[in-house]
Motif scaffolding. Structure first.
Motif, short mmCIF file in Angstrom:
data_model
loop_
_atom_site.label_atom_id
_atom_site.label_comp_id
_atom_site.label_asym_id
_atom_site.label_seq_id
_atom_site.Cartn_x
_atom_site.Cartn_y
_atom_site.Cartn_z
N PHE A 76 45.29 42.21 44.69
CA PHE A 76 44.30 41.65 43.78
C PHE A 76 43.06 42.51 43.73
CE2 PHE A 76 43.20 38.33 41.05
CZ PHE A 76 41.83 38.13 41.17
N GLY A 77 42.56 42.78 42.53
CA GLY A 77 41.40 43.65 42.43
C GLY A 77 41.84 45.08 42.60
N ALA A 78 40.99 45.90 43.17
CA ALA A 78 41.27 47.33 43.30
C ALA A 78 42.03 47.59 44.60
CB ALA A 78 39.96 48.11 43.29
N ASN B 139 35.77 40.91 43.93
CA ASN B 139 36.94 40.42 43.19
C ASN B 139 36.56 39.26 42.27
OD1 ASN B 139 38.44 42.43 44.40
ND2 ASN B 139 39.01 41.13 46.12
N GLN B 140 37.18 38.09 42.39
CA GLN B 140 36.79 36.97 41.55
C GLN B 140 36.12 35.86 42.33
OE1 GLN B 140 36.47 37.13 38.51
NE2 GLN B 140 37.87 38.73 37.83
N GLU C 73 42.07 49.61 38.36
CA GLU C 73 42.28 49.53 36.91
C GLU C 73 42.11 50.88 36.23
OE1 GLU C 73 39.69 46.15 36.10
OE2 GLU C 73 41.43 44.87 35.75
N TYR D 74 44.31 51.84 32.94
CA TYR D 74 43.75 51.05 31.83
C TYR D 74 43.85 51.75 30.48
CZ TYR D 74 41.72 46.72 30.42
OH TYR D 74 41.57 45.48 29.87
N PHE E 106 41.59 33.47 43.68
CA PHE E 106 41.61 34.57 42.72
C PHE E 106 41.56 34.04 41.29
CE2 PHE E 106 42.42 37.04 46.20
CZ PHE E 106 43.70 37.43 46.50
N ASN E 107 42.51 33.19 40.98
CA ASN E 107 42.68 32.81 39.59
C ASN E 107 41.69 31.74 39.15
OD1 ASN E 107 45.09 34.45 38.80
ND2 ASN E 107 45.92 33.43 40.61
N SER F 250 36.19 46.03 42.76
CA SER F 250 36.00 45.08 41.67
C SER F 250 35.08 43.96 42.11
CB SER F 250 37.35 44.48 41.27
OG SER F 250 38.30 45.50 41.03
N ILE G 179 40.78 42.00 24.52
CA ILE G 179 41.69 42.11 25.67
C ILE G 179 41.15 41.32 26.86
CG2 ILE G 179 42.76 43.70 27.31
CD1 ILE G 179 42.65 45.84 25.13
N ASN H 277 40.86 48.25 47.84
CA ASN H 277 39.82 49.26 47.60
C ASN H 277 40.24 50.63 48.12
OD1 ASN H 277 38.48 47.19 46.35
ND2 ASN H 277 37.03 46.84 48.00
N ASN I 271 45.73 45.90 30.37
CA ASN I 271 45.91 44.92 31.43
C ASN I 271 47.33 44.93 32.00
OD1 ASN I 271 46.60 43.86 28.73
ND2 ASN I 271 47.33 42.11 29.91
N LYS J 265 43.72 38.44 27.21
CA LYS J 265 44.68 38.87 28.23
C LYS J 265 44.19 38.55 29.63
CE LYS J 265 47.24 40.83 25.02
NZ LYS J 265 48.57 40.36 24.66
N HIS J 266 43.08 39.13 30.03
CA HIS J 266 42.63 38.94 31.41
C HIS J 266 42.28 37.48 31.71
CE1 HIS J 266 42.59 43.19 32.65
NE2 HIS J 266 42.26 43.43 31.40
N TRP K 133 34.23 44.60 37.07
CA TRP K 133 35.62 45.06 37.13
C TRP K 133 35.76 46.14 36.06
CZ3 TRP K 133 40.50 42.67 38.98
CH2 TRP K 133 40.30 41.67 39.94
N HIS L 131 38.04 46.64 34.00
CA HIS L 131 38.55 46.15 32.71
C HIS L 131 37.43 45.70 31.78
CE1 HIS L 131 38.91 42.05 34.88
NE2 HIS L 131 38.03 41.85 33.93
N TYR M 117 44.25 34.57 34.09
CA TYR M 117 43.67 33.78 35.18
C TYR M 117 43.94 32.29 34.96
CZ TYR M 117 41.03 37.91 36.70
OH TYR M 117 40.67 39.16 37.15
#
Lengths: 212, 230
Positions: free
Chosen positions: A132-134, B174-175, A172, A176, B95-96, B153, B54, A153, A181, B58-59, B194, B196, B63
């Motif tokens: 998840f993430g980088a 992250n999230q 990403e 990307y 995360f989501n 991120s 997007i 990371n 995505n 999408k992203h 992030w 994206h 989630y």
């Protein structure tokens, strides 16, 4: 523990072992121009600036990585040092016309440690998709076994006590421009069309020799 | 692989405004993608329509979908008394669910210029920013620097510490929602760093994204949240 002879102490931005457009259509020239030409270059340049005048200056890259990993309590040079190492390792993990199933001893070992190439493929795929993430997904070697590892990371198997054999960058920026995505499509493309099993084999030989 | 046409309408046809719905007999509440209050291209040139489409369709949608799946699995595990599955689901929920929470705030943190985007905060929040950061420029400089320095991120936030009654700048990885950095923290402005969020337009130059995003920050919304909490 020294796991790779390839990365030098001079903090050089080594070009990939193929022209920047050689991985098309699977990984675009544009991606290589940014990923190698900007991201990787910045890690190397910033690392040089960061260690200048410190006791780390001139030390081998892997020494800086282990030292600044600091058992998980990361010190400032870790990100640049590890990312410089990871990216050089990544370019060399790929080749034009690569991908697919390996043969010979490598296939035998994958079948021994994962039951089948397909099971390895699924496990590597899942690791890369669920970091998840980088981060990065790896095939690594430790205690005479192959295993799949995912790291966040800049972390890599060197600091976790195993020998990296193969990696895919799942930050990403790695996919990307070509896939947006759609990370799963990128991972599949990497596995089917880009992996350099020759590089993996020679790294495995080095790892075995270093463990002996 | 370019996106040839950017939808001019902000949502897929038929999406309603409610952001939650009740699922079946169990009564667990699941979530839907919230509408954007502006067209995808309305934040240009600060953020391209391609990115907005997007990012939203999408992203954020992913989630929401994955959060709902995790919640349904959680509901089952709870009903089955399956403690280890409940624990195992934590990271998927963080995360989501975090991704859904953070992005829902982010869309409200942004506004087209002709709807107030970029207009400096006035009133109580404007005053508090001057008090805590010297000026809006001071705050922007600090948030942009922290956003640029964030490795990997994550998000950079302006938050209100409800208990201490002060503004704070912080980052999350992250999230992780801002509340993971402190239970009394209320997010006022979050900026997604992030890759994206900016890569198709700004590539590796995250500082340029951070310079430009302020032109579409919706300080009206941040002020509303601030005044409600104070």
């Amino acid at each position: 523990m020294a796991a790779s002879a390839a990365v030098t102490a001079n903090y050089v931005l080594k070009p990939p072992p193929y022209p920047l457009d050689a991985l098309e259509p699977h990984m675009s020239k544009q991606t290589l121009e940014f990923h190698w030409g900007k991201h990787h270059r910045a890690y190397v340049d910033n690392l040089k600036k960061q260690v200048l005048g410190s006791e780390l200056e001139g030390k081998p890259l892997e020494h800086i990585i282990q030292n600044s990993y600091n058992n998980g309590d990361l010190l400032p040079p870790f990100n640049n040092a590890a990312q410089a190492w990871n990216h050089e390792f990544f370019w060399e993990s790929m080749k034009p016309g690569g991908g697919g199933k390996p043969s010979g001893e490598l296939l035998a070992l994958l079948e021994r440690d994962f039951t089948s190439y397909e099971k390895f493929y699924d496990e590597f795929n899942a690791a890369a998709a669920t970091q998840f993430g980088a981060g990065w997904a790896w095939l690594a070697y430790a205690d005479n076994k192959l295993k799949v590892v995912k790291t966040p990371n800049a972390v890599n198997p060197l600091v976790l006590g195993s020998f990296p054999l193969l990696t895919i960058d799942v930050w990403e920026h790695a996919y990307y421009l070509d896939f947006q995505n759609r990370r799963p499509d990128y991972i599949k493309t990497f596995m089917n069309n880009l992996v350099s099993w020759e590089a993996v084999s020679s790294r495995l030989e080095a790892a075995k020799a270093a463990s002996a | 692989m370019a996106i040839r046409s950017v939808a001019s309408r902000r949502t897929l046809a038929g999406l309603k405004e409610t952001s939650s719905r009740v699922l079946g007999l169990r009564g667990i509440q699941t979530f839907t993608l919230p509408d954007l209050p502006y067209d995808y291209s309305a934040l240009e040139p600060a953020i391209s329509g391609e990115i907005m489409q997007i990012h939203h369709q999408k992203h954020h949608q992913t989630y929401v979908t994955n959060y709902n799946n995790a919640l349904e699995q959680l509901d089952q595990a709870v009903n089955n008394g399956d403690a280890s599955t409940v624990v195992k689901l934590h990271s998927a929920i963080k995360f989501n669910g975090g991704g859904h929470v953070n992005h829902s705030i982010f869309w409200k943190n942004l506004a087209p210029v002709n709807q107030g985007g970029g207009e400096p905060p006035k009133g109580a929040l404007g005053g508090a920013i001057d008090t805590h950061f010297g000026s809006l420029e001071g705050l922007v400089k600090k948030m942009s620097a922290e956003g640029a320095a964030l490795q990997g991120s994550g998000w950079v936030w302006l938050g209100l510490d409800k208990e201490l009654k002060k503004l704070v700048v912080d980052t999350t990885a992250n999230q992780d929602p801002l509340v993971t950095k402190g239970g009394s923290l209320v997010p006022l402005v979050g900026i997604d760093v992030w890759e994206h969020a900016y890569y198709l337009q700004y590539k590796n130059v995250r500082p340029d994204y951070l310079k430009n995003v302020w032109k579409v920050i919706n300080w009206n919304y941040a002020s509303e949240v601030y005044e409600k909490e104070c």
